[in-house]
Design an enzyme around this catalytic site. Structure first.
Site, PDB file in Angstrom:
ATOM      1  N   CYS A  67       0.767  -1.189   0.094  1.00 26.46           N
ATOM      2  CA  CYS A  67      -0.078   0.184  -0.013  1.00 26.46           C
ATOM      3  C   CYS A  67       0.757   1.153  -0.162  1.00 26.46           C
ATOM      4  O   CYS A  67       1.884   1.356   0.678  1.00 26.46           O
ATOM      5  CB  CYS A  67      -0.990  -0.028   1.025  1.00 26.46           C
ATOM      6  N   CYS A  71       0.165   5.354   6.717  1.00 28.34           N
ATOM      7  CA  CYS A  71      -0.552   5.135   8.126  1.00 28.34           C
ATOM      8  C   CYS A  71       0.590   4.581   9.010  1.00 28.34           C
ATOM      9  O   CYS A  71       1.006   3.394   8.904  1.00 28.34           O
ATOM     10  CB  CYS A  71      -1.671   3.998   7.955  1.00 28.34           C
ATOM     11  N   CYS A  74       0.482   0.678  10.447  1.00 32.54           N
ATOM     12  CA  CYS A  74      -0.165  -0.473   9.376  1.00 32.54           C
ATOM     13  C   CYS A  74       1.122  -1.279   8.941  1.00 32.54           C
ATOM     14  O   CYS A  74       2.208  -0.831   8.259  1.00 32.54           O
ATOM     15  CB  CYS A  74      -0.913   0.160   8.169  1.00 32.54           C
ATOM     16  N   CYS A 111     -16.021  -9.948   6.469  1.00 32.20           N
ATOM     17  CA  CYS A 111     -15.384  -8.836   6.071  1.00 32.20           C
ATOM     18  C   CYS A 111     -14.058  -8.938   5.501  1.00 32.20           C
ATOM     19  O   CYS A 111     -13.167  -9.605   5.679  1.00 32.20           O
ATOM     20  CB  CYS A 111     -15.128  -7.709   7.426  1.00 32.20           C
ATOM     21  N   CYS A 142     -19.294  -7.157   4.380  1.00 26.54           N
ATOM     22  CA  CYS A 142     -18.571  -5.989   4.629  1.00 26.54           C
ATOM     23  C   CYS A 142     -17.173  -5.883   4.064  1.00 26.54           C
ATOM     24  O   CYS A 142     -16.676  -6.846   3.655  1.00 26.54           O
ATOM     25  CB  CYS A 142     -18.253  -5.827   6.203  1.00 26.54           C
ATOM     26  N   CYS A 202     -19.468   1.500   8.890  1.00 29.14           N
ATOM     27  CA  CYS A 202     -18.935   0.740   9.848  1.00 29.14           C
ATOM     28  C   CYS A 202     -17.386   1.810   9.983  1.00 29.14           C
ATOM     29  O   CYS A 202     -16.757   1.802   9.078  1.00 29.14           O
ATOM     30  CB  CYS A 202     -18.462  -0.790   9.609  1.00 29.14           C
ATOM     31  N   ARG A 274     -17.593  -2.914  18.238  1.00 26.57           N
ATOM     32  CA  ARG A 274     -16.723  -3.999  18.248  1.00 26.57           C
ATOM     33  C   ARG A 274     -15.529  -3.568  18.819  1.00 26.57           C
ATOM     34  O   ARG A 274     -14.742  -2.771  18.516  1.00 26.57           O
ATOM     35  CB  ARG A 274     -16.455  -4.256  16.533  1.00 26.57           C
TER      36      ARG A 274
END
Ligand code: SAM
Ligand code: DTB
Ligand code: SF4
Length: 338
Positions: A67, A71, A74, A111, A142, A202, A274
């Site tokens: 990616c 972030c 991550c 998900c 999801c 979400c 969650r």
């Protein structure tokens, strides 16, 4: 204050809750003595989620690594040396097997995550096929694919998508300490696109990234101000991954995590709260406290996206010890007791 909060939560539709909470009120909740805060959270939980069931949501990373974003938490950001290799999008066949296994194990939501900055138009047909695989097996679908346009969101809705996960991660003020390659407003725009397409939202964040209580409150306030509020609010405790800038972040006080969950429970009475990443390093007792604070959804299965999650059997045993039933569909329940 308890009566006032409950009364307001009951009398005001979720869409109007944004008119109620101010930053001061949120911080007042955080500041309550723990027994009082837990009592208020439990009162809301019982009122709005009277069955007390736990939702089991299985995660699958359908596109590993590579990616371009930064972030700081991550493991899949290409720029950090985390040992994660970039891979191609998983095939329908592989996803089919994983969905079947999750269903067999008792999950009700599936998900799928992709290490993308944003969804590309060329990938929409393949993602739509994966969504159909989930819904055709009777699980709630999801996906979390990065930023999406309204047109793309409409296509995903057309494919049968029920939820889109896209986290704001932290407060508006702390955000730029964590991500510099896209703004929080970019994320809010995606949430709006998802909402406009008729997909349920979400959205939550991460605690334990060195932020202050004000930031945790600010994150919840930003989400609570969405109209309507998200139907799902994931609270992740940072999984410190070697090679990421946050690998040595100080572990958050466990009771502050519990407080964050309890405040979220009160602010989002209708939502599933969650307890997302970070459970492998939590004791059973801390997880039980999080559940008492209002958690009614967990990730289920031994893997999150790249990192570990408790084994399914361990989770089922914990729920059984706590006498908590699992959601078997949005309409029925089954007992964990044997
Ligand atoms: N690439 C997409 C995106 O960022 O929107 C979707 C996948 S991304 C991994 C989904 C979420 O996982 C992030 O927004 C973040 O909240 C959470 N996450 C990622 N790494 C984490 C970590 N090490 N600890 C806790 N949560 C994490
Ligand atoms: C969310 O808030 N947490 C999940 C889900 N949404 C996609 C992801 C957690 C990822 C934890 C780190 C990893 O395994 O890569
Ligand atoms: Fe990329 Fe998502 Fe990881 Fe950020 S959280 S680096 S966007 S995969």
């Amino acid at each position: 204050m308890r009566e006032a909060i409950i009364e307001r939560a009951q009398s005001v539709p979720a869409a109007n809750l944004k008119k109620i909470w101010s930053a001061e009120e949120v911080l007042q909740l955080f500041d309550l003595p723990m027994p009082e805060l837990m009592y208020q959270a439990q009162t809301v939980a019982r009122e709005f989620h009277p069955t007390g069931t736990m939702q089991l949501s299985t995660l699958l990373n359908i596109k590993d690594g590579g990616c371009p974003e930064d972030c700081h938490y991550c493991p899949q950001a290409a720029r950090y040396h985390t040992g994660v290799k970039a891979k191609k999008l998983l095939s329908v066949e592989v996803v089919r097997e994983q969905v079947a296994a999750a269903k067999e194990a008792g999950a009700t939501r599936f998900c799928m995550g992709a290490a993308w900055r944003e969804l590309k138009d060329r990938d929409v047909p393949a993602i739509s096929a994966l969504i159909k695989e989930v819904t055709s097996q009777g699980l709630e679908s999801c996906v979390t694919l990065g930023m999406v346009s309204e047109t793309q969101a409409s296509a995903l809705k057309e494919a049968g998508l029920e939820y889109y996960n896209h986290n704001i991660d932290t407060s508006p003020g702390y955000y730029e300490k964590i991500i510099t390659t896209r703004t929080q407003d970019d994320r809010l725009e995606t949430l709006q696109n998802v909402r406009d397409a008729g997909i349920k939202v979400c959205s939550g964040g991460i605690v334990g990234m060195g932020e202050q209580r004000e930031d945790r409150a600010g994150m919840l306030l930003t989400l609570a101000n969405l109209d309507p509020q998200p139907e799902s609010v994931p609270i992740n405790r940072l999984v410190p991954v070697p090679g990421t800038p946050l690998e040595n972040a100080e572990v958050i006080d466990p009771f502050e995590l519990v407080r964050t969950i309890a405040v979220a429970r009160i602010m989002f009475p209708h939502a599933r709260i969650r307890l997302s990443a970070g459970r492998t390093s939590m004791s059973d007792e801390l997880q039980a406290m999080c559940i008492l604070a209002g958690v009614n959804s967990i990730h289920y299965g031994a893997k999150l996206l790249m990192t570990a999650n408790p084994e399914a059997e361990k989770d089922r045993a914990l729920l059984q010890r706590l006498g908590i039933n699992v959601e078997v569909s949005t309409k029925a329940e089954v007992s964990c007791h044997q």
